[in-house]
Design an enzyme around this catalytic site. Structure first.
Site, PDB file in Angstrom:
ATOM      1  N   CYS A 143      -1.390   8.543   3.547  1.00 10.42           N
ATOM      2  CA  CYS A 143      -1.285   8.296   2.439  1.00 10.42           C
ATOM      3  C   CYS A 143      -2.758   8.383   1.458  1.00 10.42           C
ATOM      4  O   CYS A 143      -2.115   8.632   0.057  1.00 10.42           O
ATOM      5  CB  CYS A 143      -1.110   6.553   1.647  1.00 10.42           C
ATOM      6  SG  CYS A 143      -2.036   5.493   2.853  1.00 10.42           S
ATOM      7  N   GLU A 177       0.896  -1.328   0.351  1.00 10.60           N
ATOM      8  CA  GLU A 177       0.073  -0.275  -0.222  1.00 10.60           C
ATOM      9  C   GLU A 177       0.615   1.016  -0.265  1.00 10.60           C
ATOM     10  O   GLU A 177       1.554   0.908   1.043  1.00 10.60           O
ATOM     11  CB  GLU A 177      -1.101  -0.165   1.306  1.00 10.60           C
ATOM     12  CG  GLU A 177      -1.762   0.941   0.936  1.00 10.60           C
ATOM     13  CD  GLU A 177      -1.655   2.215   2.328  1.00 10.60           C
ATOM     14  OE1 GLU A 177      -1.330   3.386   2.005  1.00 10.60           O
ATOM     15  OE2 GLU A 177      -1.478   2.049   3.702  1.00 10.60           O
TER      16      GLU A 177
END
Length: 683
Positions: A295, A256
């Site tokens: 993120c 990720e």
């Protein structure tokens, strides 16, 4: 004197000699030291395999779900100690809430997923079984079982608690011992959380180990049954993905990675609309929450050219009201970046973007003055809004990510340009579309879905409850294609399945039933002397079955059911129209067949079966006409012991019953599962 952090390896805290100094993001003061001692990763992996895995396999899915719930409660009771440590990372109380209580909340969520969706054992039957032959003697199905390996979780600096727990929860539930490696800069908060976890005594020994500092040769010691997950930069993800041993052993690798997520303001939204303000608020929030160190943060705000000036002005006003500084100071709404190294990195990348062809709309020159004592030594960075009028000509705005409170406005002229700009990110975790027009949503969302892991549609109706652009939720997938890493996390039961091994199984229905622990159609059944509804949970066996007496359907049944239900559909009452239909005759209501079957198999007197709380996989296979005779077979299909008791202390379990309703020709006319709550014997 700052403490020396310790790794938790093979049931022992390792580390006494200080090494790297970790400093407060607020004032630069030393917070902790990493330890200088090398970790014996061979010992760590051996402990996980021999002790952790053995202990986890003594528990089943349901019992591990209980441990997650207990751990979530424990961390909630001790959260204030974590908040105190979290302040050093530069996080405000609200930022820390997402990390600390969000982490505990994820444990709660996976506890519920395990309790509600997983069986009592350590095998998941991913049915239904499929016949592979013409005579019914050969079938196939799929099962999921624990991999028998170790999960290595390598996490980023921005969510030191949630980052560990959101990976730990599904892997623990799946029966995999974990070795967690947090980013060094904020590892003091992860260490504090793991100390609480160890102190609780809730987890079986070997379930969780902690690495402070380098992973050394850890990846070299893994095998094909293990799993590696990573959260962080795309560059590091790419490096780890091609680690020689990971490639050689075909070790599953889930990444990720940080991505250039976008938010699109649709052309139907004008400055006088509520949605316009929602867009501005969402962009500003994603710039300032965790000081933009997410993120999922909005890095590219894609705006109709005619509204660029209005959006820029509203963002300027909102950002100018954002008070930055020490979160302990009253009124501060944005803290510092996690480290001085991060501060330097963001500054360098903003410079790159400015040189590439963007202009600054808001930044440090607009009165940036962090509040608090000693903040001049902190890692603060001004909320910085950039603008790019020609985003198709400036590659940097789609390639360079400043991982902080930085976002770039980009102009577009039509919807196709907006879609193309969204794709220029080359793969993102999330995109937001702000629109009031359903046709715009139907046009844009499918077009951008190929390059995004999650899509958030925001307008006034959703805004009432929306958790926002940047909030991954336990029940929805987190991850994205391309630059975002190509992986998946969370997503409810999907995440647990990432840590299980899927296998196809072929054999007779009876053999498949024995392997899966579930009744499979075509397998042998046991017609019990007593009605199976008279058996307590412990006494009931998979395959216990009842073949009911028969019932002939009459016209009076249709009339009575139509009167009770109010369902006068022509197929049940209009003889002429029904004869012209594909069935050629009047047929009974499907729900009448269901009700009549229940009348055939229910045991009406009080007994162990306490409640019916649902049907699964209901299918009406063939029509039932007036004069047809139906019969039902009910068979105990699956038992799940959820380890719960009622108010009187009597235990309960869930039993799924396979039901087949047939006609006078032996043809199946209806098929479904019934879920019942069944009492255990009183202690």
């Amino acid at each position: 004197m700052p403490a020396t952090l310790q790794s938790y390896i093979a049931g022992q805290w390792v580390g006494k000699q200080g090494a790297q100094t970790l400093r407060s993001a607020i004032n630069g003061a030393p917070v902790a030291h990493t330890h200088a001692e090398a970790i014996d990763f061979e010992h760590a992996v051996h402990h996980a395999r021999k002790v952790g895995l053995t202990n986890l396999m003594k528990l089943d899915f349901q019992q591990r779900a209980e441990r997650l719930k207990a751990l979530a409660k424990y961390l909630g009771e001790h959260k204030e100690s974590l908040y105190a440590v979290s302040a050093h990372t530069g996080a405000t109380r609200a930022d820390s809430w997402v990390d600390i209580e969000g982490g505990a909340g994820t444990l709660f969520a996976y506890s519920g997923i395990g309790s509600n969706e997983l069986p009592s054992g350590n095998l998941v039957h991913e049915g239904p079984a499929l016949p592979l032959g013409k005579k019914g003697g050969f079938s196939g199905t799929h099962i999921l079982v624990p991999r028998g390996g170790v999960a290595v979780h390598i996490n980023a600096f921005n969510f030191p608690v949630w980052g560990l727990l959101e990976k730990f929860a599904p892997s623990f539930l799946a029966g995999m011992p974990c070795i967690g490696k947090p980013a060094t800069s904020t590892s003091y908060l992860t260490e504090a959380a793991v100390r609480l976890i160890v102190q609780s005594g809730i987890l079986p020994e070997g379930s969780l180990q902690l690495v402070i500092g380098s992973t050394g040769d850890l990846l070299d010691r893994l095998q094909g049954c293990d799993v590696v997950t990573f959260t962080g930069s795309a560059d590091t993800a790419a490096m780890l993905r091609v680690h020689p041993n990971v490639v050689r052993q075909s070790i599953p690798f889930n990444a990720e990675a940080d991505s250039l997520n976008c938010a699109i303001l649709a052309a139907d939204v004008t400055p006088d609309m509520e949605e316009f303000d929602l867009f501005v608020k969402e962009v500003a929030r994603e710039m300032t929450v965790k000081a933009g160190q997410k993120c999922t943060a909005i890095r590219r705000a894609i705006v109709p050219r005619q509204h660029m000036a209005a959006v820029a002005e509203k963002l300027r006003v909102r950002l100018s009201k954002t008070v930055v500084g020490d979160p302990s100071v009253e009124g501060v709404r944005m803290g510092a970046l996690a480290s001085h190294a991060q501060q330097a990195d963001v500054a360098e990348r903003v410079t790159m973007l400015l040189k590439a062809g963007t202009t600054q709309v808001f930044g440090a020159s607009d009165g940036f003055a962090p509040q608090g004592v000693g903040v001049s030594e902190g890692a603060f960075f001004a909320p910085t809004l950039l603008m790019c009028d020609k985003p198709f000509e400036v590659d940097a705005v789609h390639d360079v990510e400043a991982f902080g409170p930085v976002s770039t406005l980009m102009a577009y002229d039509d919807v196709d340009e907006a879609i193309a700009l969204a794709a220029r990110g080359k793969g993102s975790l999330v995109a937001t579309l702000v629109t009031r027009d359903v046709q715009t949503a139907a046009r844009v969302i499918p077009a951008v879905a190929a390059w995004h892991g999650r899509l958030h549609i925001l307008e006034r109706e959703a805004a009432v409850e929306s958790t926002g652009h940047g909030s991954p939720l336990p029940f929805l997938k987190h991850g994205g294609p391309g630059r975002a890493g190509g992986g998946e996390e969370l997503g409810g039961l999907r995440a647990v399945k990432h840590y299980l091994q899927r296998a196809a199984v072929q054999g007779s229905p009876s053999m498949l039933a024995a392997v899966t622990g579930e009744h499979v159609r075509g397998a042998a059944v046991r017609d019990t002397p007593a009605h199976p509804f008279r058996s307590h949970f412990e006494d009931l066996q998979i395959g216990d079955s009842l073949l009911t007496h028969r019932r002939t359907v009459t016209e009076a049944d249709l009339v009575a059911f139509g009167g009770i239900s109010g369902d006068y559909f022509y197929m049940h009452f209009d003889d002429i129209a029904a004869k012209k239909s594909a069935f050629g005759k009047r047929i009974a209501h499907g729900y009448f067949v269901l009700s009549a079957a229940a009348g055939l198999f229910v045991s009406p007197a009080p007994g162990p079966v306490l409640a019916n709380y649902g049907l699964d996989s209901l299918r009406f296979v063939k029509p039932v006409g007036i004069g047809d005779t139906i019969q039902a077979r009910i068979t105990a299909k699956r038992k799940t012991d959820r380890n719960k008791k009622d108010a009187n202390g009597v235990g309960q379990g869930v039993v799924a019953w396979d039901v087949e309703v047939t006609n006078q020709l032996g043809e199946v006319v209806a098929s479904y599962d019934i879920l019942t709550l069944v009492a255990k014997r009183a202690a």
